[in-house]
Design a protein around this motif. Structure first.
Motif, short mmCIF file in Angstrom:
data_model
loop_
_atom_site.label_atom_id
_atom_site.label_comp_id
_atom_site.label_asym_id
_atom_site.label_seq_id
_atom_site.Cartn_x
_atom_site.Cartn_y
_atom_site.Cartn_z
N VAL A 171 3.54 4.03 4.41
CA VAL A 171 4.34 2.72 3.20
C VAL A 171 5.24 1.58 4.60
CG1 VAL A 171 5.35 2.55 1.71
CG2 VAL A 171 4.36 4.22 1.88
N VAL A 230 1.90 4.99 -4.95
CA VAL A 230 1.42 5.02 -3.52
C VAL A 230 2.04 6.15 -2.76
CG1 VAL A 230 2.88 3.69 -1.55
CG2 VAL A 230 2.74 2.53 -3.82
N ALA A 275 -4.59 4.72 4.65
CA ALA A 275 -4.70 4.53 3.60
C ALA A 275 -2.85 3.57 3.73
CB ALA A 275 -4.19 5.31 2.55
N LEU A 276 -2.47 2.35 4.08
CA LEU A 276 -2.07 2.19 4.18
C LEU A 276 -0.91 0.90 2.99
CD1 LEU A 276 1.19 0.35 5.83
CD2 LEU A 276 0.31 -1.26 6.13
N GLY A 277 0.06 1.50 2.29
CA GLY A 277 0.79 1.21 0.86
C GLY A 277 1.69 0.07 1.05
N CYS A 282 -0.85 6.89 -0.05
CA CYS A 282 -1.15 6.65 1.14
C CYS A 282 -1.27 7.62 2.25
CB CYS A 282 -0.64 4.89 0.73
SG CYS A 282 -1.07 3.39 -0.43
N ASP A 283 -1.03 7.28 3.62
CA ASP A 283 -0.71 7.39 4.59
C ASP A 283 0.96 7.05 5.30
OD1 ASP A 283 -2.48 9.26 4.74
OD2 ASP A 283 -4.16 7.58 5.14
#
Length: 324
Positions: free
Chosen positions: A224, A217, A42-44, A221-222
């Protein structure tokens, strides 16, 4: 980190200038961005309104043509490809829109709208689509019998769940969640965020989560990336970004995050003025006109996004070592 499932290389998007404020000058919404998301990651994407977050997500999905750069999906370039190549790629990537009201057709039953992708991509014969729609509704926490209802019969949170079910209908591997809870009541936001987190874990989804809600986020998320005026100011793991922000803009964003615990509150960093017009960005560093650490060199040098410290983070600031 594993090989990216989807990757943007040198991505730019310029819109023709319109209206009195832009005076006909082109508007550069996104400029020379490199971004990637690996399987299951997961990219924020965070930043102020107008920073280019949503444009970046749409460019990666091919929902608007790129001005410059390349998007690669599963190792293959999709920008500039044929309609058949894009059609095959789009089956594997979907979007959850910000507005749960405007993203659904009020004249059609929700079950038919969820089944659209299944039919367009020929995933199942018509006789089996009803069962798949029922399965998807149950997966997002709704009664399968609701497939026969119209959008106006649901609350905002329920409509967003329908939007998520529709996005999942093609069995995507990559999902863009574009401010998926900003239009919802606070009491409902946590439920939808929890649903997205559960789906990501259970289905192994790669996700780009676009938001201005930094605590969400941080938890979801992993990695950012922090955007300002169409450019990436800082990139790193969520843990590093939120524990030790490097760029002055990232620090200012985090200082504005409300904290209930007085011991965890940081001193608020107040940025001066409004963001510059994207049709007339400042020379050098685009953030320099609002940065307390700016010097003459910041107006002359365009900072590259470069590794900082141990290389886990990247920052676009020529004074990062001095001010960190």
């Amino acid at each position: 980190m594993s090989a990216p499932l989807i990757e943007a290389i040198g991505l730019s998007k310029t819109f023709p200038g319109k209206g009195v404020f832009h005076k006909g000058k082109p508007v550069q919404a996104v400029k020379h961005i490199d971004a990637s998301v690996s399987r299951g990651e997961a990219l924020g994407v965070v930043g102020e309104s107008g920073s280019g977050k949503s444009t970046l997500g749409r460019l990666m999905l091919g929902l608007m043509p790129v001005t410059e750069g390349t998007v690669r999906f599963d190792g293959k370039p999709v920008t500039g490809g044929s309609r058949a190549e894009w059609r095959a790629a789009r089956k594997r990537m979907q979007i959850v829109f910000q507005d749960p009201y405007g993203s659904l057709d009020p004249r059609r039953r929700v079950g038919d709208q969820i089944a659209d992708g299944i039919g367009i991509h020929g995933i199942l014969p018509r006789a089996q689509r009803g069962a798949r729609v029922a399965e998807l509704l149950a997966k997002v926490g709704l009664d399968p019998a609701h497939a026969a209802r119209f959008p106006h019969e649901f609350s905002g949170g329920q409509r967003q769940r329908i939007g998520i079910a529709r996005a999942l209908s093609t069995g995507p591997e990559f999902l863009v969640a574009d401010e998926p809870v900003s239009a919802l009541d606070v009491s409902i936001q946590a439920q939808v965020i929890q649903l997205l987190g559960d789906l990501r874990r259970d289905l192994g989804l790669a996700m780009m989560f676009i938001s201005h809600d930094l605590p969400v986020v941080a938890n979801l998320c992993d990695r950012v990336i922090v955007m300002y005026l169409g450019k990436v100011m800082e990139e790193g793991t969520a843990r590093e970004i939120f524990a030790r922000p490097i760029h002055p803009y990232t620090r200012a964003l985090l200082s504005a995050t409300p904290m209930l615990d007085p011991a965890k509150r940081s001193q608020r960093i107040l940025l001066q003025g409004d963001p510059p017009s994207p049709s007339n960005p400042p020379s050098g560093c685009v953030f320099r006109t609002r940065c307390a650490h700016a010097r003459d060199a910041c107006a002359e040098v365009v900072p590259e996004l470069r590794p900082f410290g141990d290389g886990a983070s990247r920052v676009a600031c020529i004074r990062a070592e001095e001010i960190s």
